[in-house]
Every structure is written in structure tokens, then in C-alpha cells.
Design a protein around this motif. Structure first.
Motif, short mmCIF file in Angstrom:
data_model
loop_
_atom_site.label_atom_id
_atom_site.label_comp_id
_atom_site.label_asym_id
_atom_site.label_seq_id
_atom_site.Cartn_x
_atom_site.Cartn_y
_atom_site.Cartn_z
N LEU A 16 63.67 59.41 44.02
CA LEU A 16 63.14 59.90 45.29
C LEU A 16 61.64 60.11 45.19
CD1 LEU A 16 62.62 63.27 45.19
CD2 LEU A 16 65.08 63.26 45.23
N ASP A 17 60.97 59.99 46.33
CA ASP A 17 59.52 60.17 46.40
C ASP A 17 59.19 61.37 47.27
OD1 ASP A 17 58.49 57.96 44.98
OD2 ASP A 17 59.02 56.65 46.66
N VAL A 18 58.13 62.08 46.89
CA VAL A 18 57.55 63.06 47.80
C VAL A 18 56.12 62.59 48.04
CG1 VAL A 18 56.96 65.47 48.19
CG2 VAL A 18 58.93 64.89 46.75
N ALA A 19 55.80 62.24 49.28
CA ALA A 19 54.46 61.76 49.59
C ALA A 19 53.49 62.94 49.58
CB ALA A 19 54.45 61.08 50.96
N GLU A 20 52.22 62.65 49.32
CA GLU A 20 51.21 63.71 49.30
C GLU A 20 51.18 64.45 50.64
OE1 GLU A 20 47.55 62.61 47.60
OE2 GLU A 20 46.98 64.71 47.52
N GLY A 21 51.27 65.76 50.58
CA GLY A 21 51.17 66.58 51.79
C GLY A 21 52.45 66.71 52.58
N GLU A 22 53.52 66.10 52.14
CA GLU A 22 54.75 66.18 52.95
C GLU A 22 55.71 67.25 52.42
OE1 GLU A 22 57.50 62.94 53.34
OE2 GLU A 22 57.95 62.87 51.21
N ILE A 23 56.63 67.62 53.30
CA ILE A 23 57.76 68.46 52.90
C ILE A 23 58.98 67.55 52.86
CG2 ILE A 23 59.22 70.42 53.45
CD1 ILE A 23 56.91 71.72 54.89
N ALA A 24 59.64 67.52 51.72
CA ALA A 24 60.88 66.75 51.57
C ALA A 24 62.00 67.72 51.24
CB ALA A 24 60.73 65.72 50.46
N VAL A 25 63.20 67.40 51.72
CA VAL A 25 64.33 68.29 51.47
C VAL A 25 65.45 67.53 50.77
CG1 VAL A 25 65.37 67.91 53.73
CG2 VAL A 25 65.87 70.01 52.52
N VAL A 26 66.11 68.23 49.85
CA VAL A 26 67.31 67.67 49.22
C VAL A 26 68.50 68.51 49.67
CG1 VAL A 26 68.51 67.19 47.04
CG2 VAL A 26 66.02 66.89 47.20
N LEU A 27 69.44 67.84 50.34
CA LEU A 27 70.64 68.52 50.84
C LEU A 27 71.82 68.14 49.97
CD1 LEU A 27 70.12 67.59 54.60
CD2 LEU A 27 69.43 69.71 53.47
N ASP A 175 47.14 74.21 53.97
CA ASP A 175 46.63 73.82 52.65
C ASP A 175 47.04 72.41 52.23
OD1 ASP A 175 45.62 76.32 52.60
OD2 ASP A 175 46.89 77.10 50.98
N GLY A 176 47.96 71.81 52.96
CA GLY A 176 48.43 70.46 52.60
C GLY A 176 49.28 70.44 51.35
N THR A 177 49.81 71.61 50.96
CA THR A 177 50.65 71.67 49.76
C THR A 177 51.96 70.90 50.00
OG1 THR A 177 49.80 73.92 49.50
CG2 THR A 177 51.64 73.27 48.07
N SER A 178 52.25 69.96 49.10
CA SER A 178 53.50 69.21 49.20
C SER A 178 54.65 70.11 48.74
CB SER A 178 53.46 67.97 48.31
OG SER A 178 52.28 67.25 48.54
N MET A 179 55.83 69.90 49.31
CA MET A 179 56.98 70.73 48.93
C MET A 179 58.23 69.87 48.81
SD MET A 179 56.39 74.00 51.46
CE MET A 179 54.75 74.75 51.58
N LEU A 180 59.03 70.19 47.80
CA LEU A 180 60.36 69.59 47.67
C LEU A 180 61.34 70.76 47.68
CD1 LEU A 180 62.17 67.12 47.18
CD2 LEU A 180 61.83 67.45 44.73
N LEU A 190 66.00 70.44 57.83
CA LEU A 190 65.65 69.15 58.43
C LEU A 190 64.59 69.30 59.51
CD1 LEU A 190 69.16 67.46 58.61
CD2 LEU A 190 67.24 66.77 57.16
N ARG A 191 64.55 70.46 60.14
CA ARG A 191 63.50 70.68 61.15
C ARG A 191 62.15 70.91 60.49
NH1 ARG A 191 66.59 70.99 65.67
NH2 ARG A 191 68.64 71.75 65.12
N LEU A 192 62.17 71.45 59.28
CA LEU A 192 60.92 71.72 58.57
C LEU A 192 60.39 70.47 57.88
CD1 LEU A 192 58.97 73.95 57.33
CD2 LEU A 192 60.56 74.02 55.40
N ALA A 193 61.29 69.65 57.36
CA ALA A 193 60.90 68.56 56.46
C ALA A 193 60.55 67.28 57.21
CB ALA A 193 62.03 68.28 55.48
N ARG A 194 59.79 66.42 56.52
CA ARG A 194 59.54 65.09 57.07
C ARG A 194 60.55 64.09 56.52
NH1 ARG A 194 53.64 63.42 56.47
NH2 ARG A 194 54.16 62.19 54.66
#
Ligand code: ATP
Length: 227
Positions: A16-27, A175-180, A190-194
Motif C-alpha cells: 500500500l502507498d500513502v501519498a505525501e500529505g494524504e490521510i489513508a485508512v486501513v479498515l 501542516d500537511g502531515t501525512s497519516m495512516l 472514510l470521511r476523513l481519509a482520501r
């Protein structure tokens, strides 16, 4: 990447990838391997395969992953209950010069005013929601570029969960902090994440745009209990 405990892998060849600045979620359901995935990325747990950060191999020891810009908010928050709020925050900045840490204490005590008001109190005296905010602020004290969060909603009342998620959205936007983020509260996450990924019995069975997961009845019924 694969990872597990002892000889047996619990997560199998996930990618899996987390792009710079994005929020990704693992369900995924209980025991699907979500926590194992985060612990393997952060180096708390041994892994095999490739994990890259900024195009370079991710270090394999937790103290080194922090240095390259990764922080983790563990399940159960991991606050040091006998230390004060301020001491907890400074622990998060242990890899940084003290004057920078002092400035960031002010920043996060401003962002989470309750932490500012209680900075001299023991962390154990805070409510669950306040401890979650402290755990998030402590992780951010290392000035990470990617934060791994393990079930930030766990054990919190719905209104408090809303506040915590709103804070995460704000931090990401400012701040553009990426999050997983690993979550069982699928709708909210899912509403928070891209982007979103679904783990089932240690295998990644779906990845895509979070909005598509929310909209797709077939995906919802297959992976999210039809909610
Ligand atoms: P939860 O939501 O319950 O935390 P999860 O998706 O995060 O679930 P993991 O905690 O990663 O799942 O656990 C995945 C599998 O690994 C489970 O079968 C679990 O029993 C096993 N496991 C977890 N921790 C250990 C451990 N320390 N030693 C051995 N097996 C473990």
C-alpha cells in the motif's frame, strides 16, 4: 511487506502507498492484522519485504524510523500516566533540540487548549479523550511527516471521537502531515481519509479512493458490514 510473530506471518505480502500529505485508512475486522501492519512499518515488529519512505528503505528500528520522520500513536494511546502532560510532550521530542521542543509545546498546547491548561498534571488524571489528544500531540512533537495512528477512536464517546477526528483533519490541512490510520469506525474514517485499504485475514483485499468505498454499496456490504 509481510510480518508476524515468531515463525508465522500474520500479514501476507501487503502493498500500500500513502501519498505525501494524504490521510489513508486501513479498515478490517478484529484480528485482520491492522495493528501488526503499523507495528511492522514503524519497526517495532520485524518484517520482510520492502518498506520505502521518500524513495529510501524505511529503517528497521523504531528509534531510526522516528529520525527519518515517522511517528506512531499506538493503540491504547501509550501515554505515560505517571508523567505530567508536559513531560509526555517532551518525550515525543526527544530526538530534537530543546528550544525547538519548547516552541512546539506551545504550539500543541495552543491547538489542544486542554493540554495547555493541564500541562503540570499527571497524564493519568486526564480523560480518555484528553489522553488521546495528548498521544497525538506527543507524536507530533517529533515533527513527523507521516503519523501512524492505531484506532484513535477506541473506547471514546462518539462526541469525543468527532473532536479527535476533526483535530486530525485540521492538522493534516494546516501542516500537511501525512497519516495512516487504522480504524474500526469505518464510516468516520472514510470521511476523513482520501484513500482506503481493507485487510481481511492478513491480506489486502481492496484499495481505492475513500469516497468510492462510502458510495459503493457492494463494497460496503462486503467489507464494512453493510453499514
Ligand atoms: P484489533 O482490531 O483486534 O487490534 P488487528 O486487525 O489490529 O485487530 P492484529 O492485532 O494485528 O489485528 O492481530 C492479527 C493477528 O495476530 C491475530 O490473529 C492476533 O491473534 C495475532 N497476534 C497479535 N499480537 C500477537 C502477539 N504478540 N503474538 C502472537 N500473535 C499475535
Amino acid at each position: 511487506m509481510s510480518a508476524g510473530y515468531g515463525a508465522a506471518d500474520v500479514v501476507h505480502r501487503i502493498s500500500l502507498d500513502v501519498a505525501e500529505g494524504e490521510i489513508a485508512v486501513v479498515l478490517g475486522a478484529n484480528g485482520a492484522g491492522k495493528t501488526t501492519t503499523l507495528r511492522a512499518i514503524s519497526g517495532v515488529l520485524a518484517r520482510s519485504g520492502v518498506v520505502q519512505f521518500d524513495g529510501r528503505p524505511m529503517p528497521t528500528r523504531p528509534e531510526d524510523t522516528v529520525r527519518v520522520g515517522l511517528s506512531m500513536v499506538p493503540q491504547g494511546r501509550g501515554t505515560l500516566t505517571e508523567l505530567t502532560v508536559l513531560e509526555n510532550l517532551l518525550v515525543g521530542a526527544a530526538v530534537r533540540p530543546r528550544h525547538e521542543a519548547d516552541a512546539d509545546v506551545e504550539k500543541w498546547c495552543g491547538f489542544f487548549p486542554v493540554l495547555g491548561e493541564r500541562r503540570e498534571q499527571k497524564a493519568g488524571s486526564l480523560s480518555g479523550g484528553e489522553q488521546q489528544m495528548l498521544a497525538i500531540a506527543r507524536a507530533l512533537m517529533a515533527r513527523p511527516r507521516l503519523v501512524l495512528l492505531d484506532e484513535p477512536s477506541l473506547g471514546l464517546a462518539p462526541i469525543v471521537v468527532q473532536r479527535v477526528f476533526a483535530a486530525l483533519a485540521d492538522i493534516n490541512a494546516t501542516d500537511g502531515t501525512s497519516m495512516l490510520i487504522v480504524e474500526q469506525n469505518a464510516d468516520l474514517a472514510l470521511r476523513l481519509a482520501r484513500s482506503a485499504h481493507v485487510l481481511e485475514a492478513g491480506r489486502l483485499v481492496a484499495s481505492g479512493a475513500a469516497a468510492d468505498f462510502l458510495d459503493d454499496d457492494r463494497v460496503r456490504s462486503a467489507y464494512l458490514g453493510g453499514r
